[in-house]
Each structure stands twice: as structure tokens, then as C-alpha cells.
Design an enzyme around this catalytic site. Sequence first.
Site, PDB file in Angstrom:
ATOM      1  N   HIS A 187     -56.372  77.057  54.234  1.00 59.58           N
ATOM      2  CA  HIS A 187     -57.095  76.345  55.283  1.00 59.58           C
ATOM      3  C   HIS A 187     -56.452  76.551  56.639  1.00 59.58           C
ATOM      4  O   HIS A 187     -57.123  76.722  57.646  1.00 59.58           O
ATOM      5  CB  HIS A 187     -57.116  74.848  54.978  1.00 59.58           C
ATOM      6  N   CYS A 490     -68.599  89.383  54.896  1.00 59.59           N
ATOM      7  CA  CYS A 490     -68.459  88.083  55.550  1.00 59.59           C
ATOM      8  C   CYS A 490     -67.127  87.415  55.212  1.00 59.59           C
ATOM      9  O   CYS A 490     -66.920  86.256  55.542  1.00 59.59           O
ATOM     10  CB  CYS A 490     -69.625  87.156  55.204  1.00 59.59           C
TER      11      CYS A 490
HETATM   12  C1  LIG Z   1     -66.654  84.603  52.565  1.00 55.74           C
HETATM   13  C2  LIG Z   1     -66.143  84.200  51.415  1.00 55.74           C
HETATM   14  O1  LIG Z   1     -66.447  82.977  50.910  1.00 55.74           O
HETATM   15  P1  LIG Z   1     -65.476  81.675  50.997  1.00 55.74           P
HETATM   16  O2  LIG Z   1     -64.315  82.026  51.890  1.00 55.74           O
HETATM   17  O3  LIG Z   1     -66.329  80.597  51.548  1.00 55.74           O
HETATM   18  O4  LIG Z   1     -65.108  81.485  49.566  1.00 55.74           O
HETATM   19  C3  LIG Z   1     -65.190  85.027  50.660  1.00 55.74           C
HETATM   20  O5  LIG Z   1     -64.841  84.682  49.531  1.00 55.74           O
HETATM   21  O6  LIG Z   1     -64.768  86.062  51.238  1.00 55.74           O
END
Ligand SMILES: C=C(OP(=O)(O)O)C(=O)O
Length: 565
Positions: A187, A490
Amino acid sequence: MQNFSGVGVSPGRIIGQIRQMPKPLIEPADGELRADSTTLDQAASALRLAAAAVEADLTTRALAAHGEAREVLEATAQMAVDPMLHDAAVDVLSQGRSAERAIWEAGASVAQMLVNLGGYLAERATDVLDVRARIVAELRGVAAPGVPESATPFILVADDLAPADTATLDPAKVLALLTAGGGPQSHTAIIARALGLPAVVAAAGVDELPGGTLIYLDGASGAITVDLGPDEIAAADAWARANATLAVFDGDGRTADGHRIPLLANVGGSADALAAAGAGAQGVGLLRTEFCFLGRDTEPTVAEQIAAYRGVLDAFPGKKVVVRTLDAGADKPLPFVTDATEPNPALGVRGYRIVGTSRGVLERQLSAIAAAAADSTADVWVMAPMISTAEEAGQFAALAAAAGLKTPGVMVEVPSAALTAEAILSHVEFVSLGTNDLTQYAMAADRQLGPLSGLNTPWQPAVLQLVRLTVAGAQAEGRGKSVGKPVGVCGEAAADPALAVVLVGLGVASLSMTARALAAVAAVLSSVTLAEARALAQLALAAPSADDARAAVRARLPLLDELGL
Ligand SMILES: C=C(OP(=O)(O)O)C(=O)O
Ligand SMILES: [Mg+2]
């Protein structure tokens, strides 16, 4: 004094005094008794004095705050001297308990009573628990829990930061974040990038530095220097100048030879979306819908969901918005769908998998997304997290179609999905690589753990290969068709300007990231042609290790150093 080194997770070179986050308060022992020499009256008056000191402190902070923050602080200050809380504590005191234990138990029972009353009052329960911790700290003569107060800006140092701590950070006061624990996807790291704060995690020992120590922190290399010299001062000055040029993105992601790569934003709700639109984001590549409902015990109604999604869509009229269905579980538990007793939550019922355990939740969410989309000019795409098989992708596409949603896609964040991308894409219109989880699952390394940060980087050869295979799967699926289906990214990898170039070179069509990273990624991307990006991707793929891949690519992107990235 000794220097330190950690993992740089958010770039920036900065000099500042540190403030230590107080260690979490330890609960006074059950049954802790008052010293024989202290009378009931003396203990009660110590309690009253401590509560008054907490009230005074919170009131002073309220006076310096504005708007909602001020109201919250004023209300919390009143809670410290609430007669009901005090009387409940005196009751416990009269059973011979210590003042610390008395206020602890009284706080618990008042908080429980508020929870039982429900509604607005239930929300005040956390204030009571906050006030009780502050009174205990006052009685013990230790610093109050939470982000420390300071009249001047400072570098916040902690063992690790919880979501609740990071939510109260004032970016005008906090210059940078430095933690002894935590990992690159923790985080602390995600919030630092979102707030644009330089940050270093997993720097063992920094939580022992005395408050007020002047340090130099490099959020790219992870270096922490305590003995400052002219080099550090020059580097921090250069960063401050370069940072000013990195504040703007013109809203058109492209390579030097004009090959367009839309640069999109990752958002968690409408406030983020407005900020992202202001920062020039070309759309939203990831709306983490679970962030709209963190902390809720009950499933949000369809009407509540429509309102939350509409707030995001309204920020991007006419633009693409990828709405991800709930990714509850593991690091983002939602009490209304997550089984808190799972032995291994990262491998448990997470993301799309709730379809089998929480009947109707996904269907209701899809209908809410469809209703919000129907009212909006945004180009709404919908995407499922934690897909492992082509069958799951097919089932999700069918559910999306039943809700009237036209552009279904899935995340590729489990290695099995990368390996079967061609079959997956025969069911859906696009995939988006979630490199945070893809790295965690490929390397079998918990994304939140500092000691595993060497394994937990998307520069790992295995992760780059999985990206390459996903793109190859999409190309195979598109063979013979006029337009192929896009592969986006992403995960946090897209926010690393050097890695963003590599991803584009590997054939990724769009990049989605925290809005703060848009300008830096755009600047570095526009310094290379597509052919150069492809050559850099080959260089990274050929490297024997994550460190070698990163070093080889960075050495060929001189702009990174010029901009202090
Ligand atoms: C974009 C992602 O999803 P999160 O960070 O919300 O698990 C990921 O796992 O890269
Ligand atoms: Mg993920």
C-alpha cells in the site's frame, strides 16, 4: 551515521528531516491492576487530565484544518471528554484496574454500543477507538498513534503504513515516504505513486533513526544517505527543477515516430477520476470498483453502485473507461464477499471467483455498470479480475452480454491466463495485463513482502516472457482478421517509464497507470521510436536477471537520469 538502502518505489530525490511514525500502541494487559499507592480518585483524575490533553491537542489540530477534516477533528476532540466514556472508565477503575486498562475497556464498550445503534452513530465507533488509543498514549507518555504532527514538511518514516494511515497523509506536509518493511506493491508504494511522493520501502533499520535526522532519499535507486554532501544537495536541486517539467502531459501518448499509445489512468472512484482527467489521462484503463466499497459490511445496492460508477464515467465523456468488476479478496478483502478464514487468501476465492460463492453479486454489479453506461457518453469496457481459464473468460463474456455490455475483457494476472491468451481472446474483446499479481503468482512471492522484493519485480525474465506470450497469443488469435484484439497493461509496471518503453516494444497497445506517472511515462516514451522500443524489449528479454534487464534498458534511456527518474 550509517547510510541505508532499500527498494525505490516512487522516483524523486529529496532532502528533508524525518519524523518517525509512532509504533502501534500495545493493548494494556487484560486485568492490569492499579498500583497500590494510587487511589481511585488519583487514577480518575489522571484519566481526566489525559483526556483533556487529548481534547486540547485535537482541538488545536482542528483549528489548523479546513472543511470536512476540521469537522472530523472537532467531533473527535469532543469524544475525548465525553462524559459517557469517562463514567464507563471510572466504573472499570473502581474494580481496581489501571487507568490505561480502564479507558481501553470503556472505549471498547462505548464503541460496541455505537455499533449496535447502527447508522451514523455506528460510524463514530472508530473515533472512540482512536480517542481511547490517544488517551492511553498520553497516560504512558508516548507519542500518539497516527501520522505525526509537524509545523514543517518532513519525510515520514515507518515500519510500514496501513491503508488507514496513508489515507490521512497530507501531501503538503509529507515530502517522501520511507519504510523499513513493505514491498514494491505494498500500500505504501501504491499510495506514494498515486500522491507523487518519492518513496523507498524495505530499508531495514530506518525505523530506528532519531526523529529530526536530516536525510537524502532517492526514490529511484532506493539509496538513503545520512551523511549529506554536495553531491546529494546537487541531485536534490536537479530533481526539483526536472520535476517542474514533469508536471504536464499533453494528453497524447506516442513514440518519437508518432506511433500512438493511449496513456490511461488507474482510478478508485470519482475523485481520482476527476484528478486523472485534469492530468490529461486519455481515459481510464482500470477502475478498481472494490475501492468504491472498501470497509462496507454489506453489498452496495445497485443504485449506490450506479452513482459511484457514474461519477467516474462523467469525468471522461466520449473517452474509454474500463470498469473492472469487484476484485475482492487477498489484499483487498470486502466483508460481504470475502471469507476471512481462508488459509491462503491470495490463492483463494478472489476476483471473478466470487461468481461461484456469492450468488448474484457479479450479475448485480454488471447490471449497475450497464445502467451507468447507458446514461453516459463514455465508451464503457468491462473487465473481470483473476481469470485463470478460457472457460471463465467465456462465462464472463456471457454474463456481460446478458447485462447488455458490449466490450467484455479480462485481466491477465495469473500465469495460466498468459499461457492461454489465444484461447481466452477467442471469448473476449481485449485483455489487460495486471503485472502486480502476474509477478506475485509467476514468482510465488507475496506482493506485500519487503524481503521478497528482489523476486517481486516485473523486470523478472519470467514476467517479461509472460507479457511476450500474451501478446503472441493475441496476435495468433487475430491472424487473418483485419484488426487484432488489444493487449493493455494496467499493473504498476506501466508507471515505470523505462519498463513502459519495454512493454510498448513487446507489443502492448495501451498503458494505464496512476495519473501522477502520466507525464513522466509520456516524456520517456516520446524519446524513442517504435523500432528502438522493440530493440530495448529484445535487450530486456535477453538479460539473465531482473537487475540486468533494468540496468541494460536504463543505460539506453539517458532521459531517465536527466529527469531524475
Ligand atoms: C492491476 C492489478 O490489479 P490490483 O493491483 O488491483 O490487484 C494487478 O494485479 O496488476
Ligand atoms: Mg491484480
